[in-house]
Design a protein around this motif. Structure first.
Motif, PDB file in Angstrom:
ATOM      1  N   GLU A  15       8.134  -1.715 -20.399  1.00 12.80           N
ATOM      2  CA  GLU A  15       9.209  -1.606 -19.417  1.00 12.80           C
ATOM      3  C   GLU A  15       9.576  -2.978 -18.852  1.00 12.80           C
ATOM      4  OE1 GLU A  15       7.731   1.174 -16.617  1.00 12.80           O
ATOM      5  OE2 GLU A  15       8.202   2.925 -17.856  1.00 12.80           O
ATOM      6  N   ARG A  16       8.579  -3.842 -18.631  1.00  9.89           N
ATOM      7  CA  ARG A  16       8.854  -5.177 -18.110  1.00  9.89           C
ATOM      8  C   ARG A  16       9.600  -6.020 -19.130  1.00  9.89           C
ATOM      9  NH1 ARG A  16       6.074  -7.050 -13.613  1.00  9.89           N
ATOM     10  NH2 ARG A  16       6.002  -9.157 -14.447  1.00  9.89           N
ATOM     11  N   VAL A  18      11.699  -4.790 -21.452  1.00  9.52           N
ATOM     12  CA  VAL A  18      13.061  -4.260 -21.554  1.00  9.52           C
ATOM     13  C   VAL A  18      13.831  -4.533 -20.266  1.00  9.52           C
ATOM     14  CG1 VAL A  18      14.444  -2.177 -21.842  1.00  9.52           C
ATOM     15  CG2 VAL A  18      12.356  -2.501 -23.202  1.00  9.52           C
ATOM     16  N   CYS A  19      13.209  -4.296 -19.119  1.00 10.34           N
ATOM     17  CA  CYS A  19      13.827  -4.498 -17.806  1.00 10.34           C
ATOM     18  C   CYS A  19      12.939  -5.409 -16.968  1.00 10.34           C
ATOM     19  CB  CYS A  19      14.034  -3.158 -17.101  1.00 10.34           C
ATOM     20  SG  CYS A  19      15.111  -2.019 -17.984  1.00 10.34           S
ATOM     21  N   ARG A 149      24.118  -6.452 -12.411  1.00 12.92           N
ATOM     22  CA  ARG A 149      22.892  -7.052 -12.944  1.00 12.92           C
ATOM     23  C   ARG A 149      22.025  -7.621 -11.826  1.00 12.92           C
ATOM     24  NH1 ARG A 149      24.923 -11.225 -17.248  1.00 12.92           N
ATOM     25  NH2 ARG A 149      26.880 -11.052 -16.045  1.00 12.92           N
TER      26      ARG A 149
END
Length: 315
Positions: A15-16, A18-19, A149
């Motif tokens: 997850e880190r 990817v995001c 963003r």
């Protein structure tokens, strides 16, 4: 494929990747190559002296970001960099140091900016800043603050922002009234005495802290000021919420509506000057982020700048 994660890779790691988490601070302004010639010999106009010439990442926003990285923070750069070999190398170096570069505006038609300086035994002798690409990019460098963003009009960025005066007067004036910056802890530097008056539009911003030297304060106030304390009082009278003014080795002052703090930095032998003010600003922000009391935060920043000027800190 089963869709299972490798035993050595956790879901949090995926997850880190990817995001990634949001940056600790945004550094908005000049990111360029510094070309600096230094000599220990006295300089005069037209002199041709032996010395050293180096090229290194620079620009106010970049200098601030480099100091923040040294103190363990993750800054994001909002700037304009050309799609040229110099730009590719500069961005790769920034990423290697630990900065977020994914929000940088890349231009197909504009070259990567440069700064050229000559330094002698008395400090800076002359300099030329070529930030034409940054100026031409305009508000395109701020797109991540509006498109979700990093923020939007409805949910603006609420963390610290280091903003430099290499942006155009028009863009700085729009930033002063923009809802995108309404919640930000805005830390403002003029970039150079030649661009100090660009900051006039920001003086009334309710969340801005200004970092200027005595010469820049005189230009903003359009009159002579005797010392750092005198300069802070004059800038507060013009509408600034908070001001930190440096006056070389003679002292620096931090003032707002709650009072004045003054210190005198330790004396050092000057080895370099380009980037010293940016180092002080970044170190002061770090100290306040750590909750250090106001007088100690100013001393912490002054010592970081002294170490930089003396060549005791790696670039």
């Amino acid at each position: 494929m089963t869709g299972r994660l490798d035993p050595g890779i956790t879901r949090d790691m995926v997850e880190r990747a990817v995001c990634p988490p949001p940056p600790d601070i945004l550094c908005i302004g000049a990111v360029l190559w510094d070309v600096i010639g230094r000599t220990t010999a006295p300089l005069a106009p037209g002199a041709d002296m032996p010395g050293r010439i180096i090229r290194l990442p620079g620009g106010v926003a970049m200098n601030i970001a480099m100091t923040l990285v040294r103190f363990g923070l993750t800054p994001a750069l909002l700037t304009a960099i050309g799609r040229d070999a110099e730009g590719d190398t500069l961005l790769a170096e920034a990423a290697r140091m630990g900065m977020r570069t994914d929000f940088v505006h890349r231009s197909d038609h504009l070259p990567t900016d440069r700064y050229m300086a000559i330094e002698g035994p008395e400090g800076l002798f002359a300099a030329i800043a070529d930030a034409h690409s940054l100026e031409a990019a305009g508000d395109r460098i701020l797109a991540p603050l509006a498109d979700g963003r990093l923020g939007s009009d409805a949910a603006p960025w609420s963390g610290p922002v280091a903003l430099d005066g290499n942006l155009t007067p028009d863009l700085l004036a729009r930033i002063a009234g923009s809802p995108l910056f309404a919640q930000a802890d805005l830390r403002v530097a003029p970039a150079s005495p030649g661009k100090a008056e660009r900051l006039l539009a920001l003086l009334g911003h309710p969340k801005a802290t200004f970092y200027v030297n005595l010469e820049e304060a005189c230009l903003l106030c359009r009159r002579r000021l005797s010392d750092a304390a005198d300069a802070t009082a004059a800038l507060l009278a013009l509408g600034a919420r908070r001001v930190i003014v440096t006056d070389g080795g003679r002292g620096l002052a931090d003032a707002d509506g709650n009072g004045l703090v003054q210190i005198r930095p330790r004396a050092v032998t000057v080895q370099r000057v380009t980037g010293a003010g940016d180092t002080l600003m970044a170190a002061h922000l770090v100290a306040e982020r750590r909750g250090i009391p106001r007088d100690e935060a100013l001393a912490f920043a002054a010592e970081a700048a002294a170490r930089y000027v003396a060549g005791e800190t790696e670039i």
